[in-house]
Design a protein around this motif. Structure first.
Motif, mmCIF file in Angstrom:
data_model
loop_
_atom_site.group_PDB
_atom_site.id
_atom_site.type_symbol
_atom_site.label_atom_id
_atom_site.label_comp_id
_atom_site.label_asym_id
_atom_site.label_seq_id
_atom_site.Cartn_x
_atom_site.Cartn_y
_atom_site.Cartn_z
ATOM 1 N N ALA A 24 -9.479 32.964 -40.046
ATOM 2 C CA ALA A 24 -8.642 32.234 -41.119
ATOM 3 C C ALA A 24 -9.364 32.631 -42.438
ATOM 4 N N SER A 25 -8.347 32.479 -43.438
ATOM 5 C CA SER A 25 -8.920 32.525 -45.003
ATOM 6 C C SER A 25 -8.153 31.612 -45.715
ATOM 7 N N GLY A 26 -8.756 31.191 -46.742
ATOM 8 C CA GLY A 26 -8.131 29.961 -47.698
ATOM 9 C C GLY A 26 -8.485 28.806 -47.639
ATOM 10 N N ARG A 27 -8.531 28.331 -46.313
ATOM 11 C CA ARG A 27 -9.305 27.071 -45.982
ATOM 12 C C ARG A 27 -9.978 26.924 -44.825
ATOM 13 N N THR A 28 -10.907 26.037 -44.846
ATOM 14 C CA THR A 28 -11.852 25.745 -43.561
ATOM 15 C C THR A 28 -11.056 25.434 -42.616
ATOM 16 N N LEU A 29 -11.142 26.120 -41.342
ATOM 17 C CA LEU A 29 -10.292 25.715 -39.975
ATOM 18 C C LEU A 29 -10.785 24.420 -39.403
ATOM 19 N N GLY A 30 -11.917 23.941 -40.065
ATOM 20 C CA GLY A 30 -12.484 22.566 -39.347
ATOM 21 C C GLY A 30 -11.387 21.480 -39.471
ATOM 22 N N SER A 31 -10.447 21.798 -40.522
ATOM 23 C CA SER A 31 -9.667 20.425 -40.916
ATOM 24 C C SER A 31 -8.374 20.696 -39.841
ATOM 25 N N TYR A 32 -8.235 21.513 -38.994
ATOM 26 C CA TYR A 32 -6.941 21.900 -38.331
ATOM 27 C C TYR A 32 -7.266 21.728 -36.639
ATOM 28 N N VAL A 33 -6.340 21.301 -36.108
ATOM 29 C CA VAL A 33 -6.238 21.670 -34.559
ATOM 30 C C VAL A 33 -5.633 22.824 -34.619
ATOM 31 N N MET A 34 -6.227 23.963 -33.663
ATOM 32 C CA MET A 34 -5.797 25.288 -33.489
ATOM 33 C C MET A 34 -5.327 25.448 -32.188
ATOM 34 N N GLY A 35 -3.934 26.336 -32.230
ATOM 35 C CA GLY A 35 -3.237 26.447 -30.856
ATOM 36 C C GLY A 35 -2.899 28.027 -30.873
ATOM 37 N N TRP A 36 -2.881 28.426 -29.550
ATOM 38 C CA TRP A 36 -2.294 29.746 -29.354
ATOM 39 C C TRP A 36 -0.954 29.677 -28.493
ATOM 40 N N PHE A 37 0.170 30.448 -29.199
ATOM 41 C CA PHE A 37 1.431 30.507 -28.434
ATOM 42 C C PHE A 37 1.478 31.733 -28.131
ATOM 43 N N ARG A 38 2.614 32.113 -27.322
ATOM 44 C CA ARG A 38 2.957 33.353 -26.793
ATOM 45 C C ARG A 38 4.461 33.603 -26.928
ATOM 46 N N GLN A 39 5.013 34.724 -27.198
ATOM 47 C CA GLN A 39 6.508 35.049 -26.774
ATOM 48 C C GLN A 39 6.706 36.449 -26.286
ATOM 49 N N ALA A 40 7.139 36.114 -25.034
ATOM 50 C CA ALA A 40 7.335 37.361 -24.115
ATOM 51 C C ALA A 40 8.802 37.791 -24.871
ATOM 52 N N ALA A 41 9.317 39.255 -24.548
ATOM 53 C CA ALA A 41 10.383 39.719 -24.933
ATOM 54 C C ALA A 41 11.799 39.226 -24.280
ATOM 55 N N GLY A 42 12.607 38.568 -25.167
ATOM 56 C CA GLY A 42 13.807 37.955 -24.534
ATOM 57 C C GLY A 42 13.583 36.415 -24.203
ATOM 58 N N LYS A 43 12.393 35.860 -24.477
ATOM 59 C CA LYS A 43 11.970 34.509 -24.206
ATOM 60 C C LYS A 43 11.697 33.726 -25.448
ATOM 61 N N GLU A 44 11.646 32.280 -25.155
ATOM 62 C CA GLU A 44 11.266 31.621 -26.046
ATOM 63 C C GLU A 44 9.736 31.465 -26.346
ATOM 64 N N ARG A 45 9.497 31.120 -27.577
ATOM 65 C CA ARG A 45 7.727 30.948 -27.707
ATOM 66 C C ARG A 45 7.407 29.849 -26.768
ATOM 67 N N GLU A 46 6.002 29.990 -26.401
ATOM 68 C CA GLU A 46 5.670 29.238 -25.268
ATOM 69 C C GLU A 46 4.229 28.794 -25.753
ATOM 70 N N PHE A 47 3.981 27.486 -25.673
ATOM 71 C CA PHE A 47 2.616 27.087 -25.758
ATOM 72 C C PHE A 47 1.574 27.546 -24.647
ATOM 73 N N VAL A 48 0.396 27.905 -25.143
ATOM 74 C CA VAL A 48 -0.654 28.509 -24.497
ATOM 75 C C VAL A 48 -1.741 27.633 -24.259
ATOM 76 N N SER A 49 -2.311 27.215 -25.431
ATOM 77 C CA SER A 49 -3.543 26.256 -25.440
ATOM 78 C C SER A 49 -3.658 25.850 -26.807
ATOM 79 N N ARG A 50 -4.591 24.688 -26.982
ATOM 80 C CA ARG A 50 -5.006 24.201 -28.098
ATOM 81 C C ARG A 50 -6.368 23.611 -27.988
#
Length: 122
Positions: A24-50
């Motif tokens: 990350a740049s621009g601001r410290t990440l410490g202020s935010y919850v961070m998440g990972w999502f994924r999107q397979a071809a032809g499918k909706e975006r899916e939550f992976v982890s936070r």
């Protein structure tokens, strides 16, 4: 404003490992919850982890529990996703996201990276 850049994706055989990074740049990440999502071809975006701001709490979708580990280094302004025992069904574009709210829902995140492709061959 926060800019997020993912890296670490690639092609790996089933059973292999990859480690994704989100810098990350621009601001410290410490202020935010961070998440990972994924999107397979032809499918909706899916939550992976936070991960919570202090890294004291992590959450995973059931399909990756025991195989993926999310972590963060606020001093380096970077979040990681260690992915082990990869399966072909893990193939997707993986996105990191930052949000004040930061839940399982993509709409609760304010900033997104451009994504990194993960392809798992059988």
């Amino acid at each position: 404003q926060v800019q997020l850049v993912e890296s670490g994706g690639g092609l790996v055989q089933a059973g292999g490992s990859l480690r994704l990074s989100c810098a990350a740049s621009g601001r410290t990440l410490g202020s935010y919850v961070m998440g990972w999502f994924r999107q397979a071809a032809g499918k909706e975006r899916e939550f992976v982890s936070r991960i919570s701001r202090s890294a004291g709490r992590t959450t995973y979708v059931d399909s990756v529990k025991g195989r993926f580990t999310i972590s963060r280094d606020n001093a380096k302004n970077t979040v990681y996703l260690q992915m082990n025992s990869l399966k072909p069904e893990d193939t997707a574009v993986y996105y990191c996201a930052a949000g004040v709210g930061g839940s399982y829902v993509g709409g609760s995140y304010d900033y997104w990276g451009q994504g990194t492709q993960v392809t798992v061959s059988s």
